[in-house]
Design an enzyme around this catalytic site. Structure first.
Site, mmCIF file in Angstrom:
data_model
loop_
_atom_site.group_PDB
_atom_site.id
_atom_site.type_symbol
_atom_site.label_atom_id
_atom_site.label_comp_id
_atom_site.label_asym_id
_atom_site.label_seq_id
_atom_site.Cartn_x
_atom_site.Cartn_y
_atom_site.Cartn_z
ATOM 1 C CG HIS A 1 4.743 -6.465 6.162
ATOM 2 N ND1 HIS A 1 3.952 -6.375 7.286
ATOM 3 C CD2 HIS A 1 3.909 -6.657 5.128
ATOM 4 C CE1 HIS A 1 2.685 -6.490 6.927
ATOM 5 N NE2 HIS A 1 2.629 -6.661 5.631
ATOM 6 C CE LYS B 1 -3.462 -2.125 -0.561
ATOM 7 N NZ LYS B 1 -4.389 -3.229 -0.633
ATOM 8 N NE ARG C 1 5.349 -10.142 -15.777
ATOM 9 C CZ ARG C 1 5.554 -11.283 -15.149
ATOM 10 N NH1 ARG C 1 5.697 -11.288 -13.846
ATOM 11 N NH2 ARG C 1 5.636 -12.424 -15.804
ATOM 12 C CD GLU C 2 9.234 -4.662 -21.612
ATOM 13 O OE1 GLU C 2 8.276 -4.517 -20.808
ATOM 14 O OE2 GLU C 2 9.058 -4.783 -22.846
ATOM 15 C CG PHE C 3 9.291 -0.775 -14.004
ATOM 16 C CD1 PHE C 3 9.925 0.456 -14.078
ATOM 17 C CD2 PHE C 3 8.787 -1.185 -12.773
ATOM 18 C CE1 PHE C 3 10.063 1.261 -12.952
ATOM 19 C CE2 PHE C 3 8.922 -0.391 -11.640
ATOM 20 C CZ PHE C 3 9.562 0.838 -11.732
ATOM 21 C CE LYS C 4 8.224 -9.453 -10.971
ATOM 22 N NZ LYS C 4 7.881 -8.991 -9.626
ATOM 23 C CD GLU D 1 0.051 -4.559 9.435
ATOM 24 O OE1 GLU D 1 -0.231 -5.211 8.415
ATOM 25 O OE2 GLU D 1 0.565 -3.451 9.404
ATOM 26 C CG HIS E 1 -6.114 -11.728 8.063
ATOM 27 N ND1 HIS E 1 -5.327 -11.251 9.083
ATOM 28 C CD2 HIS E 1 -5.458 -11.440 6.915
ATOM 29 C CE1 HIS E 1 -4.240 -10.713 8.567
ATOM 30 N NE2 HIS E 1 -4.295 -10.812 7.253
ATOM 31 C CB CYS F 1 -3.000 -7.502 6.674
ATOM 32 S SG CYS F 1 -3.545 -7.826 5.019
HETATM 33 N N1 GLN Z 1 -4.855 -16.029 4.111
HETATM 34 C C1 GLN Z 1 -4.001 -15.148 3.401
HETATM 35 C C2 GLN Z 1 -2.547 -15.520 3.620
HETATM 36 O O1 GLN Z 1 -2.213 -15.937 4.667
HETATM 37 C C3 GLN Z 1 -4.231 -13.712 3.815
HETATM 38 C C4 GLN Z 1 -3.417 -12.743 2.996
HETATM 39 C C5 GLN Z 1 -3.766 -11.281 3.221
HETATM 40 O O2 GLN Z 1 -4.317 -10.895 4.203
HETATM 41 N N2 GLN Z 1 -3.431 -10.445 2.308
HETATM 42 O O3 GLN Z 1 -1.710 -15.373 2.773
HETATM 43 ZN ZN ZN Z 2 -3.077 -10.013 5.839
#
Ligand code: GLN
Ligand code: ZN
Length: 722
Positions: A662, A99, A15-18, A633, A609, A611
Site C-alpha cells: 500500500h 471497512k 464523479r465531480e467529487f473525485k 497480509e 488470498h 488481504c
Molecule cells: N489477485 C488480485 C490482485 O493481485 C487480488 C486483489 C485483492 O486481494 N484485492 O490484484
Molecule cells: Zn489482497
C-alpha cells in the site's frame, strides 16, 4: 406522511467529487477553487434532496471521510491546512483504513494509542458545518469511539460521556437548531455495560434544546426501547436489513417520538414493493408518529439512473440513490392515498422467473454433500503436489496483478470503447504478459502469475463474462476517499458460457517452465462487491458462481495449469455485524469456496488470498475452506497474526506478506527478513511461502522490481541458512 432521507452520495453524477479533489492534489486546482467546487456540488446534492423529500441532514459533505472530520472537530488530530488534512488521509502519516461495518466503504480509523483521550472542540480546515443551522449531520460519540482503535477499555465510558458533552458544546457554539446524529454502532452485539454507558452519556443530550434524530442502520438494535427512552426527538431504524427484529420490538414500544422508518433499501438496487411498504407504514403509524425514510445511507448506491446503459428490462426494476429518494416521496403520498397510479407504474416488478435459468437451478438443487468435499485429504495430495511442482523451501510468488500502467489502462479503455480491434487488443495483452513472465524469470520467482493486465477490476471482469450479471457502465460508488468502483448487478441465475480467463493464463504458461497460477475471484467476493437479488437466497447465488468457477478450473487443468488461486478478500467484510448470524453466513461462504475446488486433481494446488490480518475471529472458519496454500497480509500487523497461529493448529501452507504494497516504499531484504524470522517461530518452515501483502496493480515497476529482487534474495539466503 413526513419524508426524510440521508446519506446521499457525495460523488456527483459525473464523479465531480473525485475530479475536484484529485485536481487539487495534482496542483491543478487552487484551494479556493476546490472549496467553491465542493460547495457547488453539495448545493446540487441538497437540491436533489429537496426535489423529493421534506427534510434531510445538512453538513454531510466531507473532503475524504466523516470519521476523520469528527476526529478533527473534537481535537483527536490536528490539522491547520488542507494539506495537513489530506496528509491524515493518504501518504506516510495517514490514519489506518478499514471497512465500515459489513460494507465495502473504508473509513479512517482514529487511533487513541492506548491513552485516555481528552476532547476539545477544535477548528478544522474543513468545516462541514459552515453556515449550517438545521439538522446538522454528526457521527454519534458511541459510533465514533466504538470504531476507533486503542482506546483503553477502562476509559470507554468516561470518554463517551466527555465526547457527548463536547458534542453539545459544539452544537451550541455553532448555533445548531437541530441535529441528525448517526449511530450505526448501536446495531452491534453490545455488552450490558456498553448499553449502560450509552444510557448515561446520552442522557446529557437533554441539554441540547433542539430536536435530535438518532439514526441507526445496517441491522437491528438489540435494545431499541432504550433508544426511545433517550432525550431525543426521533429514532431512525433499519426495517430492511434487520431480519425482522426491529419490527418485532417496535410492536411492543410505546412512544410519542418520531419513528424514522427505514423502509427503502440504501444498500441494494432493487425497487421497493411500494404497496406492501405503504401497508407497513400505515400499521406503524397507528402507534407512532412516522417519517418514511431510507434504511441506510444512500452512498452505497450510484448517484442516479439517468444516462444509464442498463438494458430496459433491468432498468425498470432498479433504483439508484436519486430514484430511492423518489420512492421515499412516493411512499409519503401513497400512505395517504395519493399517487397510486405512479406507484403502480414504479413499484418492484421482479418475479422469480426474471433471469431464470432452470438448468443452473437444477444443478444447484442436485448438489450433494460430497460435491463440497475435496478428496483425498491434504496430507495425501501434498505429496503428489510436491512431486509435480518440485518447489524449493520458502517458495516465492506474487498475489496476481502487476502494475497497471498508464498505457495498460489506456489501451484497455480504447478496446472497451470499440476504438481498438479485438485482435490488436489481444496482441497488446499478450505482449504485456510476455514482459511480465520475462521479468519474473529474471527475478527468479518460483511461482508465476500472468499479471492481470486484462482486468480493470477483479469483480467487474468476471461480471462481464458471466451470464446473469450486468455491469453498469457508469454506476460509480466511492469505496474510500476518491477511489470509486462500479458494483455489478447479479440479476439472474449465473452461469459461464465459455472460458473466461484460460486463454491468458495458458498463454503465460506457454512462455515458461515455472508454474503459472490460474487466477480467479471467489464467489463470496463477487457477491460482496456486487448488488445481488434479495428474493433468491444468497447461498444459491454463491453456489451458482462456484459452479461456473469450477468449470473454469477444469479448463485450467486441461490446459496444463498446476496451481489455481481463488481470491476471497471480502470474506471477512461480508460477515454479518452480529456474530450470532455468522454460522449461517460462513456455512454457505465456505461451502461455495469448497464447491469451486472439490473435484480438482490431487496434484492441482489450490491457493487463496485474503488481504487483511485480523484472523483471530475467523480462523476456525478459514480452516474449513480446505485450500492448500493461503496468502495473507502481515507486514503492517506486527505480532497479531502470529498470536493467532500460535493458538490454532494450522496444517496448511501460508504466505505471510513481507512487503506492504500500500506504500511506495521499497522494503530492504533485512526488513523483510525480520517479518519472516518472527513468523518462523510459530509457522514451520516447510509451510512457509514468501510473497507481498497483496496484488501489485497500484505500484510502479520501479518499485516492484527492486522489492521483488530483495524478496527473492531473501529466499535464497533463508534456504542457505536452513
Ligand atoms: N489477485 C488480485 C490482485 O493481485 C487480488 C486483489 C485483492 O486481494 N484485492 O490484484
Ligand atoms: Zn489482497
Amino acid at each position: 406522511m413526513k419524508t426524510y432521507a440521508y446519506g446521499f452520495p457525495r460523488l456527483g453524477k459525473n464523479r465531480e467529487f473525485k475530479r475536484l479533489i484529485e485536481s487539487f492534489w495534482a496542483g491543478k486546482l487552487s484551494e479556493g477553487e476546490l472549496r467553491e467546487g465542493i460547495r457547488k456540488l453539495n448545493q446540487k446534492r441538497e437540491e436533489t434532496y429537496s426535489k423529493f423529500v421534506e427534510d434531510f441532514p445538512r453538513g454531510e459533505m466531507t473532503l475524504y471521510d466523516p470519521m476523520l472530520d469528527t476526529a478533527l472537530t473534537f481535537g483527536v488530530y490536528k490539522a491547520e491546512t488542507l494539506n495537513d488534512y489530506f496528509n491524515l488521509c493518504r501518504g506516510k502519516n495517514a490514519l489506518e483504513m478499514t471497512k465500515w461495518f459489513n460494507t465495502n466503504y473504508h473509513y479512517l480509523v482514529p487511533d487513541f494509542k492506548g491513552e485516555r483521550p481528552s476532547f476539545k472542540v477544535s477548528q478544522s480546515p474543513w468545516d462541514r458545518h459552515e453556515g449550517v443551522k438545521e439538522r446538522a449531520h454528526l457521527i454519534a460519540p458511541f459510533t465514533f469511539l466504538k470504531l476507533s482503535k486503542n482506546l483503553p477499555e477502562s476509559s470507554f465510558k468516561e470518554a463517551l460521556v466527555e465526547l457527548t458533552e463536547k458534542l453539545i458544546e459544539y452544537a451550541s457554539l455553532k448555533g445548531f437548531s437541530s441535529i441528525h446524529l448517526e449511530d450505526p454502532a448501536l446495531v452491534m452485539e453490545l455488552p450490558l455495560k456498553e448499553w449502560k454507558a450509552v444510557e448515561e452519556a446520552y442522557s446529557k443530550l437533554e441539554e441540547f434544546k433542539g430536536e435530535i434524530f438518532l439514526i441507526t442502520y445496517y441491522d437491528s438494535v438489540e435494545n431499541l426501547e432504550l433508544l426511545f427512552n433517550l432525550p431525543v426527538s426521533g429514532v431512525g431504524v433499519d426495517l430492511v436489513h434487520d431480519r425482522g427484529e426491529n419490527l418485532k420490538q417496535l410492536e411492543k414500544i410505546k412512544s410519542d417520538k418520531l419513528l424514522i422508518a427505514g423502509v427503502v433499501d440504501g444498500r441494494n438496487v432493487w425497487r421497493n414493493d411500494l404497496f406492501k411498504t405503504s401497508q407497513l407504514l400505515k400499521e406503524l403509524s397507528q402507534n407512532f408518529k412516522v417519517a418514511v425514510s431510507n434504511a441506510s445511507p444512500l452512498f452505497h448506491l450510484p448517484v442516479s439512473l439517468a444516462g444509464s446503459s442498463l438494458e430496459k428490462e433491468l432498468l425498470e426494476k432498479v433504483a439508484f440513490a436519486e430514484e430511492k429518494l423518489y420512492e421515499i416521496s412516493l411512499l409519503g403520498e401513497l400512505v395517504e392515498g395519493r399517487k397510486e397510479e405512479e406507484a403502480r407504474e414504479w413499484t418492484c416488478k421482479i418475479g422469480s422467473s426474471f433471469g431464470e435459468d432452470l438448468t443452473v437451478r437444477e444443478k444447484v438443487a442436485k448438489l450433494k454433500e460430497e460435491d463440497f468435499t475435496r478428496k483425498p485429504d491434504y496430507k495425501e495430495r501434498l505429496e503428489k503436489q510436491k512431486a509435480v511442482l518440485n518447489l524449493p523451501l520458502f517458495p516465492t510468488t506474487t498475489i496476481g496483478s502487476f502494475p497497471q500502467t498508464e498505457e495498460v489502462r489506456r489501451v484497455r479503455l480504447l478496446y472497451k470503447r470499440g476504438k481498438l480491434s479485438e485482435e490488436d487488443y489481444k496482441t497488446f495483452i499478450r505482449g504485456e504478459i510476455t514482459k511480465a513472465i520475462e521479468i519474473q524469470e529474471e527475478l527468479n520467482l518460483d511461482v508465476f502469475v500472468h499479471g492481470e493486465f486484462e482486468r480493470s477490476d477483479m469483480v467487474e471482469f468476471f461480471a462481464e463474462k458471466l451470464e446473469g450479471i450486468a455491469t453498469t457502465g457508469n454506476g460509480w460508488v466511492i469505496s474510500y476517499g476518491t477511489r470509486c468502483y462500479r458494483p455489478p448487478i447479479i440479476y439472474g441465475d449465473v452461469k459461464r458460457n465459455s472460458p473466461m480467463t484460460v486463454e491468458e493464463i495458458a498463454f503465460a504458461q506457454s512462455k515458461t517452465d515455472k508454474p503459472v497460477k490460474g487466477m480467479l475471484t471467489g464467489p463470496t467476493t463477487i457477491i460482496a462487491w456486487s448488488y445481488t437479488r434479495e428474493d433468491i437466497p444468497t447461498s444459491e447465488v454463491a453456489y451458482q458462481i462456484a459452479l461456473a468457477l469450477k468449470e473454469e478450473i477444469r479448463d485450467y487443468e486441461e490446459a496444463g495449469i498446476k496451481i489455481v488461486q481463488i481470491d476471497e478478500p471480502a470474506i471477512r467484510e461480508k460477515a454479518p455485524i452480529k456474530k450470532r448470524n455468522w454460522k449461517e453466513y460462513f456455512d454457505w461462504a465456505i461451502k461455495a469456496f469448497r464447491l469451486c475446488h472439490s473435484s480438482v486433481k490431487p496434484e492441482t494446488q489450490i491457493h487463496t488470498h485474503m488481504c487483511y490480518s485480523e484472523f483471530g475471529e475467523i480462523i476456525e472458519y478459514i480452516k474449513e475452506m480446505d485450500f492448500d496454500v493461503i496468502s495473507i497480509e502481515a507486514s503492517r500487523s506486527k505480532g497479531d497474526i502470529l498470536e493467532v497461529f500460535e493458538k490454532v493448529n494450522f496444517d496448511r501452507q501460508i504466505g505471510l506478506g513481507v512487503w506492504d504494497i500500500h506504500s511506495p516504499y521499497v522494503p530492504t531484504k533485512e526488513e523483510m527478513k525480520e517479518i519472516v524470522e518472527r513468523a518462523l517461530r510459530v509457522i514451520p518452515k516447510e509451510n512457509f511461502w514468501i510473497n507481498p501483502d497483496c496484488g501489485l496493480k497500484t505500484r510502479r515497476w520501479e518499485e516492484v522490481i527492486p522489492a521483488l529482487r530483495n524478496m527473492t534474495e531473501l529466499a535464497k539466503e533463508l534456504r542457505k541458512e536452513n
